[in-house]
Write an enzyme that holds these catalytic residues in place. Sequence first.
Site, short mmCIF file in Angstrom:
data_model
loop_
_atom_site.label_atom_id
_atom_site.label_comp_id
_atom_site.label_asym_id
_atom_site.label_seq_id
_atom_site.Cartn_x
_atom_site.Cartn_y
_atom_site.Cartn_z
N GLU A 55 0.84 -1.20 0.00
CA GLU A 55 0.00 0.00 0.00
C GLU A 55 0.87 1.25 0.00
O GLU A 55 2.01 1.23 0.50
CB GLU A 55 -0.89 -0.03 1.26
CG GLU A 55 -1.81 1.19 1.38
CD GLU A 55 -2.90 1.01 2.44
OE1 GLU A 55 -2.81 0.06 3.24
OE2 GLU A 55 -3.84 1.83 2.44
N ASN A 85 -12.31 -0.88 -0.93
CA ASN A 85 -11.66 -1.55 0.19
C ASN A 85 -12.34 -1.14 1.48
O ASN A 85 -12.59 0.06 1.70
CB ASN A 85 -10.19 -1.15 0.24
CG ASN A 85 -9.54 -1.53 1.57
OD1 ASN A 85 -9.26 -2.71 1.80
ND2 ASN A 85 -9.30 -0.55 2.43
N GLU A 86 -12.63 -2.10 2.33
CA GLU A 86 -13.25 -1.80 3.63
C GLU A 86 -14.32 -0.74 3.43
O GLU A 86 -14.31 0.32 4.07
CB GLU A 86 -12.19 -1.40 4.67
CG GLU A 86 -11.22 -2.54 4.93
CD GLU A 86 -10.32 -2.38 6.16
OE1 GLU A 86 -10.31 -1.31 6.77
OE2 GLU A 86 -9.64 -3.36 6.50
N TYR A 99 -6.97 -8.87 11.48
CA TYR A 99 -5.64 -8.65 12.05
C TYR A 99 -5.58 -9.26 13.46
O TYR A 99 -6.60 -9.36 14.15
CB TYR A 99 -5.34 -7.16 12.13
CG TYR A 99 -5.05 -6.54 10.78
CD1 TYR A 99 -3.78 -6.60 10.23
CD2 TYR A 99 -6.06 -5.90 10.05
CE1 TYR A 99 -3.50 -6.03 8.98
CE2 TYR A 99 -5.78 -5.34 8.80
CZ TYR A 99 -4.50 -5.40 8.28
OH TYR A 99 -4.23 -4.86 7.06
N GLU A 103 -6.24 -9.10 3.63
CA GLU A 103 -5.43 -8.41 4.64
C GLU A 103 -5.43 -9.27 5.88
O GLU A 103 -6.50 -9.56 6.45
CB GLU A 103 -6.00 -7.02 4.96
CG GLU A 103 -5.77 -6.01 3.87
CD GLU A 103 -6.15 -4.59 4.26
OE1 GLU A 103 -6.04 -4.21 5.45
OE2 GLU A 103 -6.56 -3.85 3.34
N GLN A 137 2.01 -6.16 5.64
CA GLN A 137 2.19 -5.81 4.25
C GLN A 137 3.59 -6.23 3.80
O GLN A 137 4.35 -6.72 4.62
CB GLN A 137 1.98 -4.31 4.05
CG GLN A 137 0.56 -3.85 4.40
CD GLN A 137 0.24 -2.45 3.90
OE1 GLN A 137 1.02 -1.81 3.19
NE2 GLN A 137 -0.93 -1.93 4.30
O1 AHR Z 1 -3.06 -2.50 6.25
C1 AHR Z 1 -3.35 -1.27 6.85
C2 AHR Z 1 -4.81 -0.89 6.74
O2 AHR Z 1 -5.59 -1.79 7.46
C3 AHR Z 1 -5.41 -0.94 5.36
O3 AHR Z 1 -5.16 0.21 4.63
C4 AHR Z 1 -6.86 -1.07 5.64
O4 AHR Z 1 -7.56 -1.70 4.60
C5 AHR Z 1 -6.91 -1.82 6.95
O5 AHR Z 1 -7.76 -1.24 7.84
#
Ligand code: AHR
Length: 520
Positions: free
Chosen positions: A53, A200-201, A267, A324, A373
């Site tokens: 990103e 995205n999101e 995450y 992600e 990432q």
């Molecule tokens: O990876 C960091 C961020 O986490 C990304 O930009 C977003 O899609 C997520 O919330």
Amino acid sequence: MDRALGTLALFVLVFSLPWPVMADTPSPAVDVTVHADQPGPKIDRDLYGQFAEHLGRGIYEGVWVGEGSSIPNTRGFRNDVLAALKALGVPVVRWPGGCFADIYHWRDGIGPRSSRPVTINATWGGVEESNAFGTHEFLDFAELIGARAYINGNVGTGTPQEMADWIEYITSPTRSSLAELRRKNGRDRPWRLPFFAVGNETWGCGGGMRAEHYADVYRNYATFIRGPSDNRPSRVASGANSGDVHWTETLMAQAAGSMDAITLHHYTLPTGRWDHKGPGRGFGEADWIATLQGTLQMDGLIAKHAAVMDTYDPGKRVGLFVDEWGTWYDATPGTNTAFLEQPNTLRDAVAAALNLGIFHAHADRVRMANIAQMVNVLQAMILTDKDKMVLTPTYYVFEMYRPFQDATFLPADVATPAYELASASVPMVQASAARDASGGITLALVNLDPHRSANVKVKIAGALARAVSGRVLTAAAMDAENTFGAPEAVKPAALQGARVDHGGVAVVLPAKAVAVLRIQ
Ligand code: AHR
């Protein structure tokens, strides 16, 4: 027993004692049965995808230094990073975000670099975005490392027209004005564009939408994802945040017919709190086990979303892309907190291995996963500091697990004691197996226990082992890491002592370790 769970299916508490009592405890026995007689789905190589990103030093400095840089580079991409990623066999890279995707306007990133506008990266720290790395640079980079391109389109501040133009610019072999513009900017042949995502999101940074609203927006945009018949991108819908099954349900009910995949983001935060996630190094054992316990939740999450998808798509045509995933800690002290820089230690290697094992076990539905990432951001493969580069423990897990790419999943039952600390409890050992095209079996074993090694006995149903070799990644400390001063502190070594035993395999798996065995 649910074989789909594979690695965690048979979790037997052989014994469990509080840690202080175990200091002199012999290595517990762990029994693994690999079912070579029950081959499962193909483990798509795209499960080993990456995510890059425009965020902090992820692209700029991490990948792109520019042609004039004193750092050795190829057309502006740093050579050390290119070589490391090439060696990893990266199958697919997602770009340009993330949250950045929904403020990115592709026309800012084409044409002579000196004429490109300087914009603001309002999502990540309000820093200047030079737009030096744009469409040509990304697709050139993907070609250089041998990866397929996955572009995430802009819904939040974009339009269907802007999206359709971008796809035409990239893929059209015609003499259309956009294709001619691409040629004028230096690229004659169209690029391959296998994947394109609509926002995205979109429930958050991508527009704050409700699932019901986004389902219609998605259908609108997806209508205009076109391209030549031999180069038409798979259409990817922006999916759920962690456990939000309502999102998946709504999208599947309203728009499954116009999508090829839907995403899931999840995450791992040691504390589970966004305001205080926990440190990336110098953590205690409570954070270690919490991180691994949190990571293992991925299994249940995927199962929940997959069950909803099964209702609407029993034939499993629509893929689930976990595009992600990874650990997320408090930013490294002294760095810009908006840049999401964090250390990468042995704990990250174990967490990565656990997640990959879970993805393997759900390979019937999970067709792509992209760790967040690639360079310098969150759970990175690679860290850079000016002209220096280090490969992280996470990088080495991806490298050791390469044989799983496109291999055939083999279910594995694991009879393992627990590793426990206070009220937290996880299986001590995770196993994941696959057969590759040459007929060999790859078996990954992960020991989550930071103190005890495990005496692992492997039976192979439907096959006899004739030879075994292996590699292991471990270190003395839970937060051991590779630094610019000591870049090779944590790297794979030969696994000593693995042997064929009654047609199976016997091996001592060190504490806090990831091992990959090759069984012939
Ligand atoms: O990876 C960091 C961020 O986490 C990304 O930009 C977003 O899609 C997520 O919330």
